[in-house]
Design an enzyme around this catalytic site. Sequence first.
Site, PDB file in Angstrom:
ATOM      1  N   ASP A  72      87.711  20.421   7.049  1.00  0.00           N
ATOM      2  CA  ASP A  72      87.243  21.791   7.266  1.00  0.00           C
ATOM      3  C   ASP A  72      86.219  21.842   8.410  1.00  0.00           C
ATOM      4  O   ASP A  72      85.921  22.916   8.918  1.00  0.00           O
ATOM      5  CB  ASP A  72      86.587  22.328   5.980  1.00  0.00           C
ATOM      6  CG  ASP A  72      87.488  23.314   5.251  1.00  0.00           C
ATOM      7  OD1 ASP A  72      88.326  23.941   5.913  1.00  0.00           O
ATOM      8  OD2 ASP A  72      87.343  23.448   4.035  1.00  0.00           O
TER       9      ASP A  72
ATOM     10  N   LYS B 190      97.682  27.164   1.754  1.00  0.00           N
ATOM     11  CA  LYS B 190      97.387  25.860   2.365  1.00  0.00           C
ATOM     12  C   LYS B 190      98.422  24.828   1.924  1.00  0.00           C
ATOM     13  O   LYS B 190      98.888  24.017   2.726  1.00  0.00           O
ATOM     14  CB  LYS B 190      95.958  25.432   2.023  1.00  0.00           C
ATOM     15  CG  LYS B 190      94.934  26.264   2.793  1.00  0.00           C
ATOM     16  CD  LYS B 190      93.511  26.101   2.314  1.00  0.00           C
ATOM     17  CE  LYS B 190      92.606  27.108   3.035  1.00  0.00           C
ATOM     18  NZ  LYS B 190      91.228  27.103   2.551  1.00  0.00           N
TER      19      LYS B 190
ATOM     20  N   GLN C 132      87.997  24.049  -1.864  1.00  0.00           N
ATOM     21  CA  GLN C 132      88.151  25.493  -1.692  1.00  0.00           C
ATOM     22  C   GLN C 132      86.876  26.216  -2.136  1.00  0.00           C
ATOM     23  O   GLN C 132      86.408  26.029  -3.256  1.00  0.00           O
ATOM     24  CB  GLN C 132      89.371  25.988  -2.495  1.00  0.00           C
ATOM     25  CG  GLN C 132      89.672  27.461  -2.297  1.00  0.00           C
ATOM     26  CD  GLN C 132      90.000  27.821  -0.842  1.00  0.00           C
ATOM     27  OE1 GLN C 132      90.795  27.151  -0.193  1.00  0.00           O
ATOM     28  NE2 GLN C 132      89.385  28.879  -0.330  1.00  0.00           N
TER      29      GLN C 132
END
Length: 295
Positions: free
Chosen positions: A118, A51, A95
């Site tokens: 997200d 990422k 995460q």
Amino acid sequence: MLLSGKEPSVKMKADTRILSEKFEARFSRKPTLAVVYVGNNPASAVYVRNKKKACEETSIGHLDVDLDENISEEELICRIKELEKDEKVDGILLQLPLPKHLDETRVLKYISAEKDVDGFSETNLGRLLTEEKGLVACTPKGIMYMLDYYNIETEGKNVVVVGRSRIVGKPVSALLSQKKRNATVTLCHTKTENLEFYLKNADIVICAVGRPRVIKENMVKKDAVVIDVGTNRVGDSTKKSGYALVGDFCYSQEDGGSLKVTPVPGGVGLMTVASLMENTVIAACRRMGIETEEL
Ligand code: NAP
């Protein structure tokens, strides 16, 4: 035919980079993603690295927030609240999975819909159902992009989604049911009776199960499109790491034969990361009161 994630993800990231550079020229700062990584889960470390690399490729700033494995839930929430207040942070990526003592659902609630790049929040998931503007969950968004990129028609098609998670199965089903896509969607799970009946009637199958190679080629139509979301680690002594990544779908011919299938690795996973980058720029623009088209 293999539906590689490489080309579409490269295109999505290239387009995102252009937007990101326009944003920087206009607002004198880069769109910025806070990457919150708790502990030292090795699989998460790989995802976090990918990422950050994607941020660099798309000219997005990243603020690295690495936190100790033993952090308390209160402390973690406190850090998230700080990132929420930080004017320079446009998106917050937490995460997952978190270490066992932390309640993911509870912690995620502290990320606002505006910074929820997200697309996991109740608000953003709700906006999918009401077909309003929001931040679309990254994996489902990446799958839609892939379907468009490869000109796969969804209107009037029978789509079977196997798996009903909040981050993949449910949002994918909602997106495909939207008026824009007009698919007829069947959502299957462990309590579905006669899964094969549904699979045999599906033009498009989305596997989001998380069980290595559980869906077999002979269970689907000969010319089905199979989008394999599964990313499963299986032991493989021929690999330096000692494991290989395999999907939920099992097919015999390397090129997929008459099927159209996304490979694992090299398929949907690449699109998820690219979508996260695009969502960060969208979030940054909306925080400045504009849409990306207005850049
Ligand atoms: P999850 O939360 O574990 O959900 C799995 C779903 O599959 C559940 O709804 C479960 O049904 C269903 N299921 C499990 N075994 C089944 C079976 N034998 N037949 C029918 N349904 C079955 O998983 P997830 O978070 O959606 O992730 C799924 C997979 O995608 C994992 O391998 C994950 O690593 C991968 N993933 C990849 C990406 C990417 O970017 N490539 C992103 C996200 C996830 P019940 O609800 O009845 O238990």
